[in-house]
Write a protein that holds these residues in place. Structure first.
Motif, short mmCIF file in Angstrom:
data_model
loop_
_atom_site.label_atom_id
_atom_site.label_comp_id
_atom_site.label_asym_id
_atom_site.label_seq_id
_atom_site.Cartn_x
_atom_site.Cartn_y
_atom_site.Cartn_z
N LEU A 159 48.42 49.17 -1.46
CA LEU A 159 47.32 48.33 -1.94
C LEU A 159 46.00 48.71 -1.28
CD1 LEU A 159 49.04 44.81 -2.03
CD2 LEU A 159 48.33 46.21 -3.99
N LEU A 160 46.06 49.00 0.01
CA LEU A 160 44.85 49.35 0.74
C LEU A 160 44.27 50.66 0.25
CD1 LEU A 160 42.90 48.72 3.08
CD2 LEU A 160 44.42 50.00 4.58
N LEU A 161 45.16 51.61 -0.08
CA LEU A 161 44.71 52.95 -0.45
C LEU A 161 44.58 53.13 -1.96
CD1 LEU A 161 46.85 55.06 2.05
CD2 LEU A 161 44.53 54.18 2.31
N ALA A 162 44.73 52.05 -2.72
CA ALA A 162 44.56 52.14 -4.17
C ALA A 162 43.16 52.66 -4.47
CB ALA A 162 44.78 50.77 -4.80
N PRO A 163 43.02 53.48 -5.50
CA PRO A 163 41.71 54.08 -5.81
C PRO A 163 40.59 53.04 -5.88
CG PRO A 163 43.42 55.00 -7.22
CD PRO A 163 44.06 53.87 -6.45
N SER A 164 39.60 53.25 -5.07
CA SER A 164 38.45 52.35 -5.08
C SER A 164 37.27 53.08 -4.48
CB SER A 164 38.74 51.08 -4.27
OG SER A 164 38.87 51.39 -2.90
N GLU A 165 36.10 52.52 -4.71
CA GLU A 165 34.88 53.14 -4.18
C GLU A 165 34.72 52.84 -2.70
OE1 GLU A 165 31.65 51.76 -6.50
OE2 GLU A 165 32.29 52.76 -8.35
N GLN A 166 35.41 51.80 -2.20
CA GLN A 166 35.24 51.39 -0.81
C GLN A 166 36.14 52.17 0.15
OE1 GLN A 166 35.66 49.07 -3.32
NE2 GLN A 166 33.47 48.63 -3.41
N VAL A 167 37.29 52.66 -0.35
CA VAL A 167 38.27 53.29 0.52
C VAL A 167 38.45 54.76 0.15
CG1 VAL A 167 40.66 53.28 1.32
CG2 VAL A 167 39.48 51.12 0.87
N SER A 168 38.34 55.63 1.10
CA SER A 168 38.63 57.05 0.90
C SER A 168 39.57 57.49 2.01
CB SER A 168 37.35 57.89 0.94
OG SER A 168 36.70 57.77 2.19
N LEU A 169 40.56 58.29 1.64
CA LEU A 169 41.59 58.69 2.60
C LEU A 169 41.56 60.19 2.81
CD1 LEU A 169 44.09 57.94 4.31
CD2 LEU A 169 45.47 58.37 2.27
N SER A 170 41.50 60.59 4.06
CA SER A 170 41.60 62.00 4.42
C SER A 170 43.06 62.40 4.45
CB SER A 170 40.94 62.25 5.78
OG SER A 170 41.36 63.48 6.32
N ILE A 171 43.43 63.41 3.65
CA ILE A 171 44.81 63.88 3.64
C ILE A 171 45.19 64.42 5.01
CG2 ILE A 171 46.43 65.52 2.62
CD1 ILE A 171 45.61 63.22 0.81
N GLN A 172 44.26 65.12 5.65
CA GLN A 172 44.54 65.66 6.98
C GLN A 172 44.80 64.55 7.98
OE1 GLN A 172 41.51 68.38 8.33
NE2 GLN A 172 42.64 68.97 10.18
N GLY A 173 43.97 63.51 7.94
CA GLY A 173 44.16 62.38 8.83
C GLY A 173 45.46 61.65 8.55
N PHE A 174 45.78 61.49 7.24
CA PHE A 174 47.02 60.83 6.86
C PHE A 174 48.24 61.57 7.40
CE2 PHE A 174 50.64 60.57 3.95
CZ PHE A 174 50.86 59.20 3.90
N LEU A 175 48.26 62.90 7.24
CA LEU A 175 49.40 63.69 7.70
C LEU A 175 49.53 63.67 9.22
CD1 LEU A 175 49.17 66.79 5.30
CD2 LEU A 175 50.80 64.89 5.21
N LEU A 176 48.40 63.74 9.91
CA LEU A 176 48.44 63.69 11.37
C LEU A 176 49.00 62.35 11.86
CD1 LEU A 176 45.02 65.38 12.26
CD2 LEU A 176 47.28 66.18 13.00
N MET A 177 48.55 61.25 11.25
CA MET A 177 49.04 59.94 11.69
C MET A 177 50.49 59.75 11.28
SD MET A 177 48.11 57.46 13.53
CE MET A 177 46.33 57.29 13.56
N LEU A 178 50.88 60.33 10.14
CA LEU A 178 52.27 60.25 9.72
C LEU A 178 53.17 60.94 10.73
CD1 LEU A 178 54.22 59.39 7.42
CD2 LEU A 178 53.88 61.67 6.43
N VAL A 179 52.78 62.13 11.19
CA VAL A 179 53.55 62.86 12.20
C VAL A 179 53.58 62.07 13.50
CG1 VAL A 179 53.64 64.95 13.60
CG2 VAL A 179 53.13 65.11 11.17
N ALA A 180 52.44 61.46 13.87
CA ALA A 180 52.39 60.65 15.09
C ALA A 180 53.39 59.50 15.02
CB ALA A 180 50.98 60.10 15.31
N GLY A 181 53.46 58.83 13.87
CA GLY A 181 54.39 57.72 13.71
C GLY A 181 55.84 58.17 13.76
N ILE A 182 56.15 59.29 13.12
CA ILE A 182 57.52 59.81 13.14
C ILE A 182 57.92 60.18 14.57
CG2 ILE A 182 59.00 61.71 12.38
CD1 ILE A 182 57.40 61.72 9.76
N ALA A 183 57.00 60.84 15.29
CA ALA A 183 57.29 61.22 16.68
C ALA A 183 57.54 59.99 17.54
CB ALA A 183 56.12 62.04 17.25
N TRP A 184 56.76 58.94 17.36
CA TRP A 184 56.97 57.73 18.15
C TRP A 184 58.26 57.04 17.76
CZ3 TRP A 184 55.12 56.40 22.59
CH2 TRP A 184 55.38 55.12 23.08
N GLY A 185 58.61 57.10 16.48
CA GLY A 185 59.88 56.53 16.06
C GLY A 185 61.07 57.23 16.72
#
Length: 216
Positions: free
Chosen positions: A137-163
């Protein structure tokens, strides 16, 4: 006794979530205000964590623990989490980064436990579902929210590593000792960040203090 254990689990979970959120705020503020670079933030955070845990164990036990149970895998996961977490916040806003991290930690722990033979619990599945529903819902296409794919992948790896780090830590008979050892063993991995440190290295006293506050 059962209710007491449930209460302790709930309180511990809330504290952990608040710590994650606080770390996100501290890191994003430090990097966003260019008080320190991501590589230095990671290094100060791991080093200060090792020092602080060493002091706490030294005062409580009278001596630092011996490295009787060295787990390089856990130390590597700690480094991967800390470094990817820091670099992700070069591209992500605080709220989005924290939500990605929470979801990645939950999902990785759930899937790994399931692959190891643990039965899936309805509450766990619903929790992960809620986390990712909020993210969608937060990342649904909108003019207010833009997501960096690089940032998303880095944080995804960080979360997996912590898990992974958290799942390995569940088998520890002495969490304080093992956490201290893992922080110490993570420090040599900081050499992998030297190219970024040489290229982008910068820090101020405020940036260092923010990294220390983000601590272990």
């Amino acid at each position: 006794m059962f209710e007491s254990n449930r209460l302790k689990t709930l309180v511990s979970t809330v504290i952990a979530l608040l710590a994650f959120a606080a770390n996100s705020l501290l890191c994003r503020f430090a990097l966003g205000e260019q008080q320190i670079d991501a590589a230095s933030f990671t290094g100060v955070r791991l080093l200060s964590g090792a020092v602080m845990l060493g002091l706490l164990l030294g005062f409580s036990q009278g001596a630092l623990p011996r490295f009787q149970r060295a787990n390089l895998g856990s130390a590597l996961m700690l480094f991967v989490y800390a470094s990817c977490f820091s670099f992700a916040y070069l591209y992500l806003d605080t709220g989005i980064g924290a939500l990605i991290l929470f979801g990645a930690v939950q999902l990785s722990m759930l899937l790994i436990s399931w692959l190891q033979g643990a039965p899936l619990k309805l509450a766990e599945v619903l929790g992960v579902g809620c986390a990712f529903s909020g993210l969608i819902l937060l990342l649904a296409p909108s003019e207010q929210v833009s997501l960096s794919i690089q940032g998303f992948l880095l944080m995804l790896v960080a979360g997996i590593a912590w898990g992974i780090y958290s799942l390995v830590g569940r088998t520890s008979s002495n969490p304080s000792r093992d956490t201290y050892i893992n922080f110490c063993l993570s420090l040599p991995f900081l050499l992998l960040l030297l190219p970024w440190l040489v290229k982008d290295g910068q820090f101020s006293m405020q940036g260092v203090l923010l990294a220390v506050a983000s601590g272990p």
